[in-house]
Design a protein around this motif. Structure first.
Motif, PDB file in Angstrom:
ATOM      1  N   UNK A  90       1.029  -1.279  -0.042  1.00 54.86           N
ATOM      2  CA  UNK A  90      -0.556   0.050  -0.256  1.00 54.86           C
ATOM      3  C   UNK A  90       0.867   1.255   0.265  1.00 54.86           C
ATOM      4  N   UNK A  91       0.721   2.161  -0.427  1.00 58.09           N
ATOM      5  CA  UNK A  91       0.990   3.696  -0.393  1.00 58.09           C
ATOM      6  C   UNK A  91       0.090   4.545   0.254  1.00 58.09           C
ATOM      7  N   UNK A  92       0.911   4.793   1.121  1.00 56.36           N
ATOM      8  CA  UNK A  92       0.423   6.058   2.298  1.00 56.36           C
ATOM      9  C   UNK A  92       1.052   7.567   2.606  1.00 56.36           C
ATOM     10  N   UNK A  93      -0.458   8.395   2.290  1.00 57.93           N
ATOM     11  CA  UNK A  93       0.261   9.660   2.297  1.00 57.93           C
ATOM     12  C   UNK A  93      -0.270   9.731   4.109  1.00 57.93           C
ATOM     13  N   UNK A  94       1.306   9.863   4.354  1.00 55.90           N
ATOM     14  CA  UNK A  94       1.540   9.739   6.179  1.00 55.90           C
ATOM     15  C   UNK A  94       1.114  11.078   6.473  1.00 55.90           C
ATOM     16  N   UNK A  95       1.281  12.272   5.839  1.00 55.27           N
ATOM     17  CA  UNK A  95       0.883  13.748   6.335  1.00 55.27           C
ATOM     18  C   UNK A  95      -0.481  14.350   5.405  1.00 55.27           C
ATOM     19  N   UNK A  96      -0.819  15.667   5.421  1.00 54.34           N
ATOM     20  CA  UNK A  96      -1.271  16.319   4.962  1.00 54.34           C
ATOM     21  C   UNK A  96      -0.579  17.413   4.330  1.00 54.34           C
ATOM     22  N   UNK A  97      -1.867  17.682   2.870  1.00 50.59           N
ATOM     23  CA  UNK A  97      -1.200  18.178   1.429  1.00 50.59           C
ATOM     24  C   UNK A  97       0.281  17.812   1.067  1.00 50.59           C
ATOM     25  N   UNK A  98      -0.229  16.639   0.687  1.00 53.58           N
ATOM     26  CA  UNK A  98       0.767  15.720  -0.010  1.00 53.58           C
ATOM     27  C   UNK A  98       0.239  15.662  -1.213  1.00 53.58           C
ATOM     28  N   UNK A  99       1.664  16.142  -2.101  1.00 59.34           N
ATOM     29  CA  UNK A  99       0.741  15.741  -3.714  1.00 59.34           C
ATOM     30  C   UNK A  99       1.748  14.888  -4.644  1.00 59.34           C
TER      31      UNK A  99
END
Length: 306
Positions: free
Chosen positions: A62-71
């Motif tokens: 899985x690919x996780x966006x660990x933080x906010x506002x990631x592009x």
């Protein structure tokens, strides 16, 4: 220290941190700023971007966006930047608050939200190509709010887009084909907008069972074998909603991956059969002249993915 000085220092620190968002570059050779897309996402601070070079990438977890506002964005667009699921186990992209994913082909990779009550963000200009499994949803959100899903081609999944207990979504200019259910809102709340989508050749088109929707306009929902709309009032004939052959360039869009439109398509700007000012309907523009296209059936399309 005076209060005004403390405030000034805090403001300087805030502006300094806000102005130093980093772009992490990734390439297929693994020689970029991070060796993989997953590693780049794990390294991101809030507000960072991951820029992915053209190529094919095998995604094994899985690919996780660990933080906010990631592009997460490609350099060369969806056709040139392909993310392949490695193995048979499901692999997902779990986005976070105010996140953006744009310009990729995802082969048998799923989308969801990273935890409940995430907000905003955008999934746009992607190709999501499923394996034909009836158990997989290309994009599925639970207790999510305010995301825009725009300009995507989605085909070959059990469900194209599925919402549960979610609101404030905008679905526009997507093409969804050869899925079990194209778009479903199960127990979702008001203020979801469905406009300028092309939903054709699925088993079920738009399923509003248990859901509440705001705007439904300028959609072409056609040739879905069980029903174009489930539950609620069929909006065809109102607010620019139509149900007509979209006239693709290709006889078999899911088989070829070509979802471009003929020049005389009713989905092309200025061609609406009721002269309604809808602009483009679907994700792909005109890409050929007026041609004769061989008609096919849902069964023939579905057989491609077995």
């Amino acid at each position: 220290m005076k209060l005004s000085s403390i405030v000034a220092i805090a403001l300087i620190v805030f502006l300094s941190s806000a102005g130093h968002a980093r772009t992490w570059r990734v390439n297929a050779a693994g020689t970029g700023d991070a060796p993989s897309i997953a590693a780049a996402l794990d390294s991101c601070a809030a507000g960072d971007s991951v820029l992915v070079a053209a190529g094919s990438y095998q995604i094994n977890s899985h690919l996780f966006f660990q933080k906010e506002r990631i592009t997460l964005v490609s350099e060369a667009g969806a056709e040139a930047t392909v993310l392949e699921r490695g193995g048979t186990a499901p692999v997902g992209v779990f986005i976070g608050i105010d996140s953006v994913v744009e310009g990729f082909t995802f082969n048998s990779i799923l989308f969801g939200n990273n935890g409940s009550w995430t907000h905003d963000g955008r999934i746009s200009k992607n190709i999501l190509r499923g394996s034909g499994s009836p158990y997989e949803s290309a994009i599925g959100f639970w207790q999510h709010n305010g995301t825009t899903i725009s300009g995507n081609c989605i085909y070959g999944y059990g469900s194209g887009i599925s919402l549960s207990e979610s609101s404030g979504f905008i679905f526009d200019h997507n093409t969804i084909m050869a899925c079990g259910t194209a778009l479903s809102l199960d127990g979702s709340w008001p203020w979801n907008t469905i406009r300028n989508n092309l939903i054709v050749g699925n088993e079920r088109g738009i399923d509003l069972s248990g859901g509440v929707v705001g705007e439904v306009s300028c959609n072409n929902v056609f040739g879905n074998s069980i029903a174009n709309y489930l539950q609620g009032t069929d909006p065809t004939g109102t607010n620019g909603n139509i149900s007509v052959d979209p006239q693709f360039c290709a006889a078999d869009p899911p088989g070829s991956g070509n979802f471009l439109l003929q020049s005389d398509s009713p989905c092309a700007p200025g061609n609406h059969p009721d002269a309604y000012p809808c602009s483009l309907i679907g994700a792909r523009p005109v890409g050929c002249g007026a041609i004769s296209v061989k008609q096919t059936s849902w069964g023939a399309i579905k057989a491609i993915y077995k």
